[in-house]
Scaffold this motif. Structure first.
Motif, mmCIF file in Angstrom:
data_model
loop_
_atom_site.group_PDB
_atom_site.id
_atom_site.type_symbol
_atom_site.label_atom_id
_atom_site.label_comp_id
_atom_site.label_asym_id
_atom_site.label_seq_id
_atom_site.Cartn_x
_atom_site.Cartn_y
_atom_site.Cartn_z
ATOM 1 N N ARG A 1 0.741 -1.283 -0.002
ATOM 2 C CA ARG A 1 -0.164 0.075 -0.089
ATOM 3 C C ARG A 1 0.860 1.243 -0.109
ATOM 4 O O ARG A 1 1.935 0.976 0.591
ATOM 5 N N ILE B 1 -1.066 8.596 3.708
ATOM 6 C CA ILE B 1 -2.135 8.307 4.412
ATOM 7 C C ILE B 1 -3.138 9.306 3.949
ATOM 8 O O ILE B 1 -2.825 10.525 3.510
ATOM 9 N N CYS C 1 -11.072 10.808 3.887
ATOM 10 C CA CYS C 1 -11.464 9.541 4.619
ATOM 11 C C CYS C 1 -13.019 9.509 5.075
ATOM 12 O O CYS C 1 -13.520 8.893 5.871
ATOM 13 N N ASN D 1 -14.395 7.122 13.816
ATOM 14 C CA ASN D 1 -13.074 7.931 13.058
ATOM 15 C C ASN D 1 -11.980 7.615 13.905
ATOM 16 O O ASN D 1 -10.776 7.894 13.264
ATOM 17 N N GLU E 1 -11.195 4.465 15.261
ATOM 18 C CA GLU E 1 -10.782 3.340 14.879
ATOM 19 C C GLU E 1 -10.336 2.839 13.399
ATOM 20 O O GLU E 1 -9.793 2.015 13.126
ATOM 21 N N LYS E 2 -11.107 3.672 12.466
ATOM 22 C CA LYS E 2 -11.047 3.371 11.188
ATOM 23 C C LYS E 2 -9.633 3.422 10.491
ATOM 24 O O LYS E 2 -8.786 4.255 11.142
ATOM 25 N N GLU E 3 -9.451 2.497 9.680
ATOM 26 C CA GLU E 3 -7.947 2.898 9.045
ATOM 27 C C GLU E 3 -8.091 3.156 7.467
ATOM 28 O O GLU E 3 -8.500 2.155 6.886
ATOM 29 N N CYS E 4 -7.457 4.232 7.085
ATOM 30 C CA CYS E 4 -7.709 4.492 5.585
ATOM 31 C C CYS E 4 -6.574 4.288 5.010
ATOM 32 O O CYS E 4 -5.593 4.688 5.440
ATOM 33 N N ASN E 5 -6.557 3.767 3.634
ATOM 34 C CA ASN E 5 -5.499 3.799 2.878
ATOM 35 C C ASN E 5 -5.697 3.872 1.284
ATOM 36 O O ASN E 5 -7.112 3.718 1.244
ATOM 37 N N TYR F 1 -15.171 -2.925 4.997
ATOM 38 C CA TYR F 1 -14.586 -1.707 4.248
ATOM 39 C C TYR F 1 -15.544 -0.770 3.872
ATOM 40 O O TYR F 1 -16.686 -1.104 3.249
ATOM 41 N N CYS G 1 -11.695 2.568 3.621
ATOM 42 C CA CYS G 1 -11.576 2.612 5.084
ATOM 43 C C CYS G 1 -11.923 1.267 5.636
ATOM 44 O O CYS G 1 -12.682 0.964 5.332
ATOM 45 N N TYR G 2 -10.968 0.877 6.302
ATOM 46 C CA TYR G 2 -11.126 -0.395 7.161
ATOM 47 C C TYR G 2 -12.046 -0.369 8.539
ATOM 48 O O TYR G 2 -11.277 0.459 9.123
#
Lengths: 233, 233
Positions: free
Chosen positions: A3, A7, A13, A33, A35-39, A58, A112-113
DNA sequence: CGGCCGCTTGAACGTTTTCAAACTCCGTGG
DNA sequence: CCACGGAGTTTGAAAACGTTCAAGCGGCCG
């Protein structure tokens, strides 16, 4: 599976476009917001594999993801696409099953995961959110039922015409009436449920009949009405 | 559409076997029992029609219901069966759409009707119940996805073999290894997604190969393993 | 007893798949 | 810069598969 190290920005996001979250309290939204992991994701990256346990789901902010099952001798059957505003992977978490599909990025994007426990907490604590998710699942179930009937009863020609119309509705046309989604002939075949060669032959037949214009993977829709009729929609 | 005037006994109407209700409070259960309308239903009665607005949903206590969509030129595509312990019709209520299927009784039984508002209230007030319903919808969605892939990729022979195994799993075998569900050849064809004649030919082929024994609508399963293998399950 | 519905079989037909081969486009490495 | 290789696309021809049409049979219900 690599990836970008960059970020996405806060704005990229934003989950505001995901109407599923509209009933969250401010507090809950903060939690999401946090906890989310955006990539950024690139074409061909796989988000999750059929048969694996899902650790989260996702939200698509940009790009396109294809969702498919792998059938006999490895042939893909595309079940759905996810794009901006759609969520994917939630089904298996809620039914507590392993993933029944694989999700692969086919157009670079931003995702966003969100971890599974968060989905479960929200569903259990916020009836409004829970209802939105349930509604979504029920809508998808209705679509799946139609899909079953179509594949079982329509000819390949009818299904291809229908798929072109459905792709138009989901992804839209550009100013030149060209489908805003780029798929290989094989992918088209894997939606329709047929052989690649059949799609090729039928597309060029559609072209002869003045229904579409072809330019590599670009498909220009010339006669929506005729396609709609041919697809029995 | 005539129903027996006799009302089923308290016991025949019990919703205990519907695990979906297991999280209801005593109070909620009282409400359900107060609102429910139980009746005997006879073969060929239609519970609801595709395209109509749903006013409620059904819990099956006895009997079998087939759930199907009507495709081109009126050909049925059977999507599912509901039997003791199953509920049906909830999808359209939750997604706020018209019924996407028709439900027809194919084996006399006892059904409890519950009004839509009750489902919506329970879903909004009881997270445990809501979760159960959501789980059910998600499971059905997973099954639908498999169904799509099967119809798209398997041959008619494979699908028929698979359907026989699935019917065995859903309805069981009697002491004589005969399927505990009676379907016409046409209905079998409408599950598999093929022509009636094809089912007939393939069944008699299965018989020649020692996989099944046929006696009218009674189908005796002789070789589960071979059928499983043939169906690619 | 008649008629209808469901089941069965045969034969012809049409659609779709499969296999084989060639061609195009594009990116990589020599 | 060009050759090479690979993936995707295209076309043809043969084969497989499944459907459709037609006809006859059988059993059950009224």
């Amino acid at each position: 599976m690599k990836r970008s190290k960059h970020i996405p920005t806060e704005e990229e996001c934003s989950l505001n476009l995901h109407s599923i979250f509209k009933h969250l309290t401010e507090e809950e939204m903060d939690m999401v917001n946090f906890e989310k992991e955006c990539n950024y994701f690139k074409r061909a990256e796989i988000l999750y594999h059929e048969g694996r346990r899902m650790t989260g789901f996702y939200c698509v902010n940009k790009g396109v993801v294809k969702i498919y099952k792998t059938g006999i001798d490895g042939k893909e059957q595309i079940i759905a696409f996810a794009q901006r505003g759609n969520i994917l992977g939630y089904r298996s978490i809620l039914s507590n099953e392993n993933a029944c599909t694989t999700a692969k990025v086919i157009e670079d994007g931003i995702l966003c995961y969100l971890p599974a426990h968060l989905l479960l907490e929200l569903v259990n604590n916020n009836p409004g959110f829970s209802f939105e998710v349930m509604k979504l699942a029920c809508q998808e179930l209705g679509e799946a039922n139609s899909y079953i009937t179509d594949i079982a009863q329509k000819t390949v020609r009818e299904r291809l015409a229908e798929v072109l119309i459905l792709l138009k509705e989901k992804f839209g046309l550009d100013s030149n009436n060209t489908l805003q989604i780029s798929l290989t002939r094989e992918e088209l075949a894997n939606i329709v449920g047929t052989a690649t060669e059949s799609v090729i032959r039928l597309l060029s037949e559609f072209k002869s009949d003045g229904l579409v214009e072809l330019n590599g993977r670009k498909i220009k829709i010339l006669d929506i009405q005729a396609l709609t009729k041919m697809g029995n929609i």
